[in-house]
Design a protein around this motif. Structure first.
Motif, PDB file in Angstrom:
ATOM      1  N   GLN A 157       0.944  -1.508   0.064  1.00 30.86           N
ATOM      2  CA  GLN A 157      -0.019   0.145  -0.005  1.00 30.86           C
ATOM      3  C   GLN A 157       0.851   1.146   0.210  1.00 30.86           C
ATOM      4  O   GLN A 157       0.723   2.198  -0.669  1.00 30.86           O
ATOM      5  CB  GLN A 157      -0.930  -0.018   0.986  1.00 30.86           C
ATOM      6  N   TRP A 161       1.084   3.960  -3.106  1.00 30.46           N
ATOM      7  CA  TRP A 161       0.711   5.319  -2.960  1.00 30.46           C
ATOM      8  C   TRP A 161       1.733   6.241  -3.305  1.00 30.46           C
ATOM      9  O   TRP A 161       1.554   7.251  -3.890  1.00 30.46           O
ATOM     10  CB  TRP A 161       0.515   5.409  -1.422  1.00 30.46           C
ATOM     11  N   ARG A 165       1.490   8.980  -6.321  1.00 33.72           N
ATOM     12  CA  ARG A 165       1.691  10.404  -5.846  1.00 33.72           C
ATOM     13  C   ARG A 165       2.917  11.060  -6.775  1.00 33.72           C
ATOM     14  O   ARG A 165       2.716  12.181  -7.220  1.00 33.72           O
ATOM     15  CB  ARG A 165       1.995  10.454  -4.357  1.00 33.72           C
ATOM     16  N   GLY A 182      -3.978   5.712  -7.007  1.00 36.46           N
ATOM     17  CA  GLY A 182      -4.207   5.837  -5.464  1.00 36.46           C
ATOM     18  C   GLY A 182      -5.120   5.301  -4.681  1.00 36.46           C
ATOM     19  O   GLY A 182      -4.995   4.509  -4.022  1.00 36.46           O
ATOM     20  N   THR A 210       0.902   8.048   3.868  1.00 29.81           N
ATOM     21  CA  THR A 210       0.005   6.750   3.208  1.00 29.81           C
ATOM     22  C   THR A 210      -1.395   6.524   3.677  1.00 29.81           C
ATOM     23  O   THR A 210      -1.412   6.487   5.027  1.00 29.81           O
ATOM     24  CB  THR A 210       0.920   5.583   3.270  1.00 29.81           C
ATOM     25  N   SER A 251      -8.798   2.105   1.119  1.00 28.40           N
ATOM     26  CA  SER A 251      -7.862   3.180   1.468  1.00 28.40           C
ATOM     27  C   SER A 251      -8.574   4.318   1.850  1.00 28.40           C
ATOM     28  O   SER A 251      -9.454   4.675   1.587  1.00 28.40           O
ATOM     29  CB  SER A 251      -7.029   3.438   0.165  1.00 28.40           C
TER      30      SER A 251
END
Length: 284
Positions: A157, A161, A165, A182, A210, A251
């Motif tokens: 994860q 992420w 980004r 994301g 995150t 998320s």
């Protein structure tokens, strides 16, 4: 609404213990008009020998498909005998831009039965934007291995992420940059109980920005106990009460989009029940 179904199909088992993929597909289509399906315990070479990965692709036309083998061993007999395989599969009505097959940790745990485990990740071009979907199946017998696998899911994860980004420098061929989404959903059979050490660790915050995982059941039905997903139809006198092993996690950047979650308690065959999550993730 964007709808995801996750189900451990136990090699397509029906209530009589036989393999019936037509029934599995019918159950899925009756449950919901899905966008994405995450399946665990899809097999090939076992039982009647059918390649269920190929068979499910054929039975669900109009879906993009990806598969990841957790176990991939030589079949009995001749060197060219069909291989024995089991693992996860994702089928999507929307394009799959990229797939990743993550082998999960398998640290030795002497005296405890275990098998290799995997997580299958795809980036889906959904109507509401890019969405990362992960189908996972964690170890049943070994808590040591299951905790190690939870840690790896957390690492993945964070990695995803960061990719989403900062992006990737583009090049030619396999170096071409494909966007990694994301917002993400993590679904499957985690072989852990709500509130267990593994469950709490998966949901723990990160030490950077995150987005942590959030349990979709808590988001959709705050304050209510998890509905059971295993053992609903076990009529043995010594059977344990039904319990929860199957989850969908979102998320934190997607958590506000979760609208509904329910369990298909009617179906029998696999001792797991299918789980549906609905998101407000479609274009207006």
């Amino acid at each position: 609404m964007f709808k995801l179904i996750t189900w451990n199909i136990q090699s397509g088992r029906n209530p009589e213990g036989n393999i019936d993929l037509d029934r599995i597909v019918a159950c899925l289509e009756r449950f919901a008009r899905h966008d994405v399906i995450c399946l665990q315990e899809v097999s090939s070479g076992y039982g009647d020998g059918e390649d269920q990965f190929a068979a499910l692709r054929a039975r669900l036309p109009g879906h993009a498909a990806a598969a990841a083998y957790a176990c991939d061993t030589a079949g009995p007999g001749a060197p060219d005998a069909p291989r024995l395989r089991t693992g996860c599969m994702i089928l999507s009505r929307h394009p799959i831009l990229e797939s990743f097959r993550h082998t999960l940790p398998w640290p030795p745990d002497p005296g405890v039965p275990s098998m290799p485990r995997t997580a299958l990740e795809v980036t889906v071009a959904a109507p509401g934007g890019l969405l990362r979907v992960v189908s996972a199946h964690l170890e049943y017998f070994s808590c040591t291995q299951r905790l190690a696998q939870v840690e790896r899911l957390r690492e993945l994860q964070r990695e995803a992420w960061l990719h989403a980004r900062v992006g990737r420098a583009s090049g030619d061929g396999p170096f071409a940059a494909v966007p990694r989404a994301g917002p993400a959903l993590l679904a499957g059979d985690f072989n852990m109980l709500p509130g267990s050490l593994e469950h709490q660790r998966l949901l723990a915050p990160f030490d950077d920005d995150t987005p942590p995982w959030r349990d979709c059941w808590h988001l959709a039905q705050p304050g209510r106990r998890h509905a059971p997903t295993v053992g609903l139809h076990d009529l043995r006198p010594d059977a344990a009460p039904p319990f929860t092993f199957d989850y969908v996690f979102a998320s934190a950047d997607l958590a506000g989009k979760v609208r509904r979650m329910r369990i298909d308690a009617s179906e029998q065959g696999s001792d797991h029940q299918a789980v549906l999550v609905e998101l407000d993730w479609n274009a207006a």
